[in-house]
Motif scaffolding. Structure first.
Motif, PDB file in Angstrom:
ATOM      1  N   GLU A  56       0.831  -1.205   0.000  1.00 14.84           N
ATOM      2  CA  GLU A  56       0.000   0.000   0.000  1.00 14.84           C
ATOM      3  C   GLU A  56       0.866   1.257   0.000  1.00 14.84           C
ATOM      4  N   GLU A  88      -4.806   2.859 -11.471  1.00 17.51           N
ATOM      5  CA  GLU A  88      -5.161   4.092 -10.769  1.00 17.51           C
ATOM      6  C   GLU A  88      -4.069   5.146 -10.909  1.00 17.51           C
ATOM      7  N   SER A 229     -13.921   0.143 -10.891  1.00 16.32           N
ATOM      8  CA  SER A 229     -15.082   1.035 -10.769  1.00 16.32           C
ATOM      9  C   SER A 229     -15.188   1.854 -12.047  1.00 16.32           C
ATOM     10  N   LYS A 291     -21.678   4.058  -4.992  1.00 18.90           N
ATOM     11  CA  LYS A 291     -21.562   3.444  -3.673  1.00 18.90           C
ATOM     12  C   LYS A 291     -22.590   4.059  -2.723  1.00 18.90           C
ATOM     13  N   THR A 337     -17.173   6.900   4.685  1.00 17.62           N
ATOM     14  CA  THR A 337     -16.088   6.011   4.274  1.00 17.62           C
ATOM     15  C   THR A 337     -16.665   4.624   4.038  1.00 17.62           C
ATOM     16  N   LEU A 340     -13.483   0.495  -1.311  1.00 18.74           N
ATOM     17  CA  LEU A 340     -13.032   1.246  -2.482  1.00 18.74           C
ATOM     18  C   LEU A 340     -13.962   1.106  -3.679  1.00 18.74           C
ATOM     19  N   SER A 341     -14.650   0.007  -3.786  1.00 20.51           N
ATOM     20  CA  SER A 341     -15.509  -0.202  -4.952  1.00 20.51           C
ATOM     21  C   SER A 341     -16.777  -0.927  -4.546  1.00 20.51           C
ATOM     22  N   GLU A 344     -16.032  -4.650  -4.121  1.00 15.60           N
ATOM     23  CA  GLU A 344     -15.397  -4.974  -2.852  1.00 15.60           C
ATOM     24  C   GLU A 344     -16.430  -5.010  -1.725  1.00 15.60           C
TER      25      GLU A 344
END
Length: 488
Positions: A56, A88, A229, A291, A337, A340-341, A344
């Protein structure tokens, strides 16, 4: 030592968590981190000091490099080649400095570098084990079917042919539902397709999240992308760009579409030209969507599908209700929050969500329209390439919620032009002129809520007398505000 992917595995292990389709191999051969347990070595062992950094953090450092630097670093070894191929990174570079003219080449990297497929090298990175690199690929290839079928009966969004305004206001203003008939009377329902839109508006630029692309370019993107995404075309100015007439057919010559009768009453209309953004055309490929969020400014919404299929999962909100599983909200409700997708979230939280009280699910098909009540959390994903129209509105049942939001959450108000300095005052003045009785009722309810919060705060600070305890029916820490809204 054999690679874990070559070992005999029971068929159930290859299945998705809720499905039965195996994920294809990563184009560079990258494998999940767990495969390293049976590997004798890893490409990551050969990146020097950088091998001590988590994946990460390594990707985060690469975000500071420009395209030339990423290419140079990628030439040093296979591991860095794989890391510098992360989509990304190139998407961010492209959006940061988009060229005036370009051809979509299937990936952000190829498009940014203007590389045709024949010029993209295929390098074997099968000895690299990284969840960070494999996860986006995995999420982009999971089957959606297991998550959108076999909806429990208790979760199913009601389906109705149509509703009258009276029925909507009396029973349905706070409930999701799908109408199956009104949209089929719209001229755009029979007239619009990707092909027809391209023939008329192919060169017109539309907004797709952070980019403004000609519709022909976005069509190319829809047809060939591997994004976890995918970009979602969500244009607020489509009515003027396309020269559409919108309104009741009896009073609007050549009307392209109009809100169904049960949604026709919209009290934000008192703002006239100062009303916030409220109409959008939505186009997207399979897997694109939104989302979890709530609609802006405490508005309700309808969403009509002209082509394709959309899956919806929704939850009511309130002071005593947590957000949907996997969604975390700041104390002031201004920040949300979540994974991420969408994929996921489906992988990790969908099963729990289906068991959560209040969960509502449904698939909205061509010619159908869904109602999203004010304040409801909702996630939507396209199951096919789709075209839809959506509009936000304020029905009489939620006038108080709109007043509350505009008055008490000015930092979260959105969609107004910059020259509109006081949306709350403008709304009150508009309602006072057009609907004084409804405004009085709304302000009275708003005052009651404020008084209730004040009493509860005093109870928390000063405690209750024994008499209060016997007469109040018990103590609650709830503050009774169901109008919190987070803008996607």
């Amino acid at each position: 030592m054999p690679d874990i992917t070559t070992l005999p595995i029971h068929s159930s292990v290859l299945d998705d968590q809720e499905g039965n389709e195996a994920i294809p191999s990563h184009p560079l051969g990258v494998k999940p981190t767990g495969n390293a347990l049976l590997a004798s070595w890893s490409l990551r062992d050969h990146i020097g000091t950088f091998q001590h950094l988590p994946d990460e953090l390594l990707l985060e450092l690469l975000e500071y490099l420009n395209g030339s630097d990423l290419l140079s670093l990628g030439r040093t070894c296979k591991a860095f080649y794989a890391f510098t191929r992360a989509e990304e990174l190139w998407k961010t570079l492209f959006i940061g400095s988009p060229p005036d003219e370009f051809t979509w080449r299937g990936t952000w990297r190829s498009t940014y570098l203007n590389l045709p497929p024949s010029k993209v090298p295929v390098i074997d990175c099968s000895d690299l084990y990284s969840d960070v690199l494999y996860r986006p690929f995995n999420c982009a290839h999971i089957s959606l079917e297991p998550y959108v079928t076999k909806i429990p009966t208790r979760n199913q969004i009601p389906r109705l042919p149509d509703l009258s305004p009276e029925e909507f206001h009396a029973q349905w203003a706070d409930r999701p539902f799908i109408l199956t008939e009104p949209v089929k009377a719209w001229p755009v329902f029979s007239d619009w397709s990707i092909g027809s839109l391209l023939s008329r508006h192919g060169k017109e630029k539309f907004r797709a999240e952070a980019v403004d692309w000609p519709l022909t370019t976005y069509r190319d993107y829809m047809a060939d992308n591997a994004d976890e995404s995918p970009l979602y075309l969500f244009d607020r100015a489509f009515v003027s760009k396309m020269g559409l007439a919108v309104g009741p057919p009896e009073s609007t010559p050549d009307a392209a579409y109009w809100p169904p009768a049960c949604f026709a009453e919209d009290f934000f209309s008192v703002l006239g030209q100062d009303r916030p953004d409220h109409q959008w055309m939505i186009v997207g490929p399979e897997r694109s969507g939104s989302k979890f969020h709530k609609d802006p400014n405490a508005t309700s919404a309808w969403n009509a599908v002209l082509r394709g299929l959309k899956y919806w999962i929704m939850f009511p909100s309130g002071d005593k209700r947590p957000p949907p599983p996997g969604v975390f909200v700041s104390d002031d409700q201004s920040e949300v929050t979540s994974p991420l997708s969408i994929a996921e979230w489906l992988l990790n939280f969908h099963a729990e969500a289906r068991r959560t009280p209040g969960c509502m699910e449904g698939v909205c098909g061509e010619g159908e329209i869904i109602h999203v009540p004010s304040g409801w959390w909702h996630l939507v994903v396209n199951l096919e390439s789709s075209i839809a129209l959506t509009q936000n509105f304020v029905p009489r049942a939620h006038i108080t919620a709109a007043l509350d939001f505009l008055a008490n959450k000015p930092d979260q108000v959105s969609g107004f032009r910059k020259n509109v300095e006081n949306p709350y005052e403008n709304f009150v003045n508009g309602m006072r002129k057009a609907h004084p009785e409804l405004l009085s009722q709304g302000l009275e309810e708003l005052q009651k809520k404020a008084d209730s919060k004040k009493r509860k705060w005093e109870e928390i600070v000063h405690g209750k007398s024994e008499q209060d305890e016997h007469t109040s029916g018990g103590f609650s820490f709830g503050f009774g505000d169901d109008s919190d809204v987070e803008v996607p």
